[in-house]
Design a protein around this motif. Structure first.
Motif, mmCIF file in Angstrom:
data_model
loop_
_atom_site.group_PDB
_atom_site.id
_atom_site.type_symbol
_atom_site.label_atom_id
_atom_site.label_comp_id
_atom_site.label_asym_id
_atom_site.label_seq_id
_atom_site.Cartn_x
_atom_site.Cartn_y
_atom_site.Cartn_z
ATOM 1 N N HIS A 15 -12.102 -4.467 11.695
ATOM 2 C CA HIS A 15 -13.219 -3.667 12.214
ATOM 3 C C HIS A 15 -12.972 -3.275 13.682
ATOM 4 N N VAL A 16 -12.508 -4.226 14.456
ATOM 5 C CA VAL A 16 -12.319 -3.996 15.894
ATOM 6 C C VAL A 16 -11.102 -3.099 16.158
ATOM 7 N N HIS A 17 -10.086 -3.176 15.276
ATOM 8 C CA HIS A 17 -8.861 -2.386 15.475
ATOM 9 C C HIS A 17 -8.676 -1.426 14.304
ATOM 10 N N PRO A 18 -9.303 -0.257 14.366
ATOM 11 C CA PRO A 18 -9.186 0.689 13.252
ATOM 12 C C PRO A 18 -7.720 1.008 12.963
ATOM 13 N N VAL A 19 -7.362 0.933 11.700
ATOM 14 C CA VAL A 19 -5.957 1.081 11.308
ATOM 15 C C VAL A 19 -5.384 2.422 11.778
ATOM 16 N N GLU A 20 -6.197 3.476 11.745
ATOM 17 C CA GLU A 20 -5.673 4.795 12.133
ATOM 18 C C GLU A 20 -5.331 4.828 13.623
ATOM 19 N N ARG A 35 -9.652 12.593 2.296
ATOM 20 C CA ARG A 35 -10.266 11.438 2.960
ATOM 21 C C ARG A 35 -9.232 10.586 3.700
ATOM 22 N N ALA A 36 -7.972 11.002 3.595
ATOM 23 C CA ALA A 36 -6.904 10.201 4.211
ATOM 24 C C ALA A 36 -6.390 10.869 5.486
ATOM 25 N N LEU A 37 -5.600 10.113 6.219
ATOM 26 C CA LEU A 37 -4.825 10.656 7.338
ATOM 27 C C LEU A 37 -3.371 10.431 6.951
ATOM 28 N N VAL A 38 -2.565 11.465 7.130
ATOM 29 C CA VAL A 38 -1.202 11.387 6.612
ATOM 30 C C VAL A 38 -0.200 11.557 7.745
ATOM 31 N N GLY A 39 0.838 10.727 7.707
ATOM 32 C CA GLY A 39 1.891 10.807 8.720
ATOM 33 C C GLY A 39 3.203 10.302 8.154
ATOM 34 N N ARG A 40 4.209 10.271 9.030
ATOM 35 C CA ARG A 40 5.533 9.849 8.577
ATOM 36 C C ARG A 40 5.624 8.325 8.580
ATOM 37 N N GLY A 48 10.788 15.629 4.812
ATOM 38 C CA GLY A 48 9.987 16.451 3.905
ATOM 39 C C GLY A 48 8.509 16.174 4.062
ATOM 40 N N ARG A 49 7.809 16.041 2.937
ATOM 41 C CA ARG A 49 6.369 15.765 3.023
ATOM 42 C C ARG A 49 6.153 14.325 3.436
ATOM 43 N N PRO A 50 5.314 14.087 4.457
ATOM 44 C CA PRO A 50 5.085 12.704 4.903
ATOM 45 C C PRO A 50 4.469 11.850 3.804
ATOM 46 N N ASN A 51 4.832 10.596 3.787
ATOM 47 C CA ASN A 51 4.420 9.701 2.709
ATOM 48 C C ASN A 51 3.405 8.642 3.097
ATOM 49 N N LEU A 52 3.162 8.499 4.390
ATOM 50 C CA LEU A 52 2.273 7.412 4.817
ATOM 51 C C LEU A 52 0.827 7.902 4.819
ATOM 52 N N TYR A 55 -6.130 5.223 5.199
ATOM 53 C CA TYR A 55 -7.485 5.452 4.692
ATOM 54 C C TYR A 55 -8.492 4.750 5.593
ATOM 55 N N PRO A 56 -9.069 5.482 6.569
ATOM 56 C CA PRO A 56 -10.025 4.849 7.475
ATOM 57 C C PRO A 56 -11.224 4.270 6.723
ATOM 58 N N GLY A 57 -11.596 4.917 5.611
ATOM 59 C CA GLY A 57 -12.779 4.485 4.859
ATOM 60 C C GLY A 57 -12.710 3.032 4.440
ATOM 61 N N ASN A 58 -11.584 2.625 3.885
ATOM 62 C CA ASN A 58 -11.496 1.204 3.497
ATOM 63 C C ASN A 58 -10.471 0.452 4.345
ATOM 64 N N ARG A 59 -10.151 1.030 5.520
ATOM 65 C CA ARG A 59 -9.316 0.357 6.520
ATOM 66 C C ARG A 59 -7.978 -0.091 5.946
ATOM 67 N N SER A 60 -7.332 0.846 5.244
ATOM 68 C CA SER A 60 -6.060 0.465 4.639
ATOM 69 C C SER A 60 -5.036 1.579 4.830
ATOM 70 N N TRP A 61 -3.804 1.268 4.476
ATOM 71 C CA TRP A 61 -2.718 2.245 4.512
ATOM 72 C C TRP A 61 -1.838 2.024 3.290
ATOM 73 N N TYR A 62 -1.092 3.070 2.939
ATOM 74 C CA TYR A 62 -0.184 2.959 1.810
ATOM 75 C C TYR A 62 0.925 3.991 1.958
ATOM 76 N N CYS A 63 2.174 3.574 1.744
ATOM 77 C CA CYS A 63 3.274 4.545 1.702
ATOM 78 C C CYS A 63 3.645 4.750 0.244
ATOM 79 N N TYR A 64 3.550 6.003 -0.195
ATOM 80 C CA TYR A 64 3.791 6.310 -1.601
ATOM 81 C C TYR A 64 5.271 6.294 -1.942
ATOM 82 N N ARG A 65 6.104 6.274 -0.936
ATOM 83 C CA ARG A 65 7.543 6.218 -1.190
ATOM 84 C C ARG A 65 8.012 4.772 -1.244
ATOM 85 N N CYS A 66 7.593 3.995 -0.231
ATOM 86 C CA CYS A 66 7.972 2.578 -0.191
ATOM 87 C C CYS A 66 7.174 1.770 -1.209
ATOM 88 N N ALA A 67 6.037 2.344 -1.635
ATOM 89 C CA ALA A 67 5.118 1.613 -2.511
ATOM 90 C C ALA A 67 4.681 0.302 -1.871
#
Ligand code: ZN
Length: 354
Positions: A15-20, A35-40, A48-52, A55-67
Motif C-alpha cells: 500500500h505504501v509503495h505502489p508497484v507502478e 487497466r494496466a501500465l505496460v513497459g519493457r 518489440g512490443r513490451p511485455n511487462l 496492474y495498479p488495481g491489485n498492486r501486481s505485475w506480470y511479464c507475459y514473456r518470462c511468465a
C-alpha cells in the motif's frame, strides 16, 4: 538504522509503495494500456512490443514473456537479487542492504591512474546500474533511438549489446535510489566531481564480461554533436566485444563503436579498438586468433594502424579494403551492405593467397 519488525505486514508495504511507482523508479517507462501500465521487462531482452504489465488495481505485475509476476516486493527481490526482508528494507529506505554509504560531496580527484579491471563491488554495481538505466532510457528516448536506428542498427542488436543513452539528468538520483555511493561512481568515472554525468548526451556502449560491465564509451548524438565525438571512461580501454569474439578462430578488427555494432548485428566476431591506438595487452589478446581481418578506416590513421598491426601479427592479419566507403558503419545503411562486406573479406583472402 531502523530495524524491521519481526513480522512484516506485506499489505501495508504494498500500500505504501505502489508497484507502478517503484517500477518507474528503476527507469522503466510505463504507458497505460486499458487497466494496466505496460513497459519493457527488465528480466529479459524485451524488444518489440513490451511485455511487462503492471496492474495498479491489485498492486501486481506480470511479464507475459518470462511468465513471472508478483507484487512490489517480489519485483525488487528479482531485480536486485535480494531476499524478502532485504527487499522490504530496500523499499522502506532502510540501510540494511549492501552499499549503504550515502552520497557525499565530491572530493578532489586522485592523481593516480586507475585500473578499471580491478574495481570493487560498489564500483561494479555502479557500472551495472548505469548500463541498466542508460539502456532503458535509450529505448524510450525518441531522439536517441532515432539516431541509432538511423545508423542502421536493429533493436535486437541494441538489446544484445546493451546500448544505452545517457540523458545526463538521471544517474545521480538513480544511484541514490539504488543506495549506491556516488563516490564509487566518481571513481569509475561515471560522475564528474561536481556530480554531472561524464557521458551526458551520448549514446553509450558497454564492454561486458561475465555479465558485468567493465567500461563504457559514449558517442555524441548526431553528425556534429560536439567534441570529442567519442568519450570513454577513464582507465584502461579494453578491446570492445572480447567475450563474443574470443570463441571464434577468426576476429574482425574495426576502429569504431558503430562499426562494431554493425558487425555484431550481422552476427560476426568483431572487436573494436575504439580508436587506432592499441595497448600491449590488446595486442597480445589479438595474437590468439588464427585469422584477424583488419577493417580499419580508409584514412591515414586507419592505414597506419593497420600497417602496425600487420607487422605485429604477421601473416595471420589480413587487411580488408572496403570499396567506396570509409568504414563498416557506412555499410550499415547500404541496402546490400552486408554482402559488400562479405565480398570484401573474400577478396582480401584471394589477394593474400595470390
Ligand atoms: Zn520478461
Amino acid at each position: 538504522m531502523t530495524t524491521l519488525p519481526a513480522r512484516i505486514d506485506t499489505d501495508q508495504v504494498k500500500h505504501v509503495h505502489p508497484v507502478e511507482e517503484v517500477v518507474s523508479r528503476y527507469g522503466i517507462e510505463l504507458r497505460p494500456v486499458g487497466r494496466a501500465l505496460v513497459g519493457r521487462c527488465p528480466f529479459h531482452p524485451d524488444g518489440g512490443r513490451p511485455n511487462l504489465y503492471v496492474y495498479p488495481g491489485n498492486r501486481s505485475w506480470y511479464c507475459y514473456r518470462c511468465a513471472v509476476g508478483g507484487d512490489v516486493i517480489s519485483f525488487v527481490m528479482r531485480l536486485e537479487r535480494l531476499g524478502f526482508r532485504d527487499a522490504v528494507a530496500r523499499l522502506e529506505g532502510d540501510s540494511l542492504v549492501a552499499c549503504p554509504t550515502p552520497p557525499r560531496p565530491a572530493r578532489r580527484p586522485s592523481a593516480r591512474p586507475r585500473r578499471s579491471f580491478a574495481w570493487g563491488a560498489a564500483e561494479r554495481a555502479c557500472l551495472a546500474v548505469a548500463v541498466e538505466l542508460y539502456h532503458n532510457r535509450l529505448l524510450t528516448d525518441p531522439a536517441a533511438l532515432a539516431y541509432v536506428e538511423g545508423r542502421g542498427l536493429e533493436r535486437a542488436t541494441l538489446e544484445r549489446c546493451r546500448v544505452g543513452y545517457a540523458s545526463g539528468e538521471e544517474l545521480a538520483a538513480y544511484l541514490r535510489w539504488r543506495r549506491l555511493p556516488a563516490q564509487a561512481a566518481v571513481r569509475v568515472g561515471l560522475l564528474r566531481h561536481d556530480g554531472r554525468e561524464f557521458l551526458a548526451g551520448r549514446v553509450v556502449v558497454p564492454e561486458i564480461r561475465g555479465g558485468q560491465p567493465l567500461w563504457l564509451v559514449g558517442r555524441t548524438v548526431g553528425p556534429d554533436g560536439g567534441d570529442p565525438k567519442y568519450l570513454g571512461l577513464p582507465g584502461g580501454k579494453p578491446l570492445l566485444g572480447w567475450e563474443t569474439a574470443v570463441g571464434s578462430p577468426t576476429a574482425i578488427v574495426v576502429e569504431g563503436v558503430f562499426d562494431w555494432l554493425t558487425l555484431r548485428g550481422w552476427g560476426l566476431p568483431a572487436l573494436a579498438l575504439v580508436g587506432t591506438h592499441l595497448r600491449p595487452e590488446a595486442q597480445r589478446g589479438l595474437a590468439r586468433f588464427e585469422r584477424i581481418y583488419l577493417v580499419l578506416d580508409t584514412d591515414e590513421p586507419g592505414r597506419a594502424a593497420a600497417a602496425k598491426l600487420m607487422r605485429t601479427l604477421g601473416s595471420r592479419a589480413v587487411p580488408v579494403l572496403l570499396p567506396g566507403v570509409k568504414d563498416v558503419a557506412e555499410l550499415a545503411t547500404c541496402p546490400d551492405g552486408r554482402s559488400i562486406f562479405h565480398r570484401a573479406v573474400q577478396q582480401s583472402e584471394h589477394a593474400r593467397a595470390a
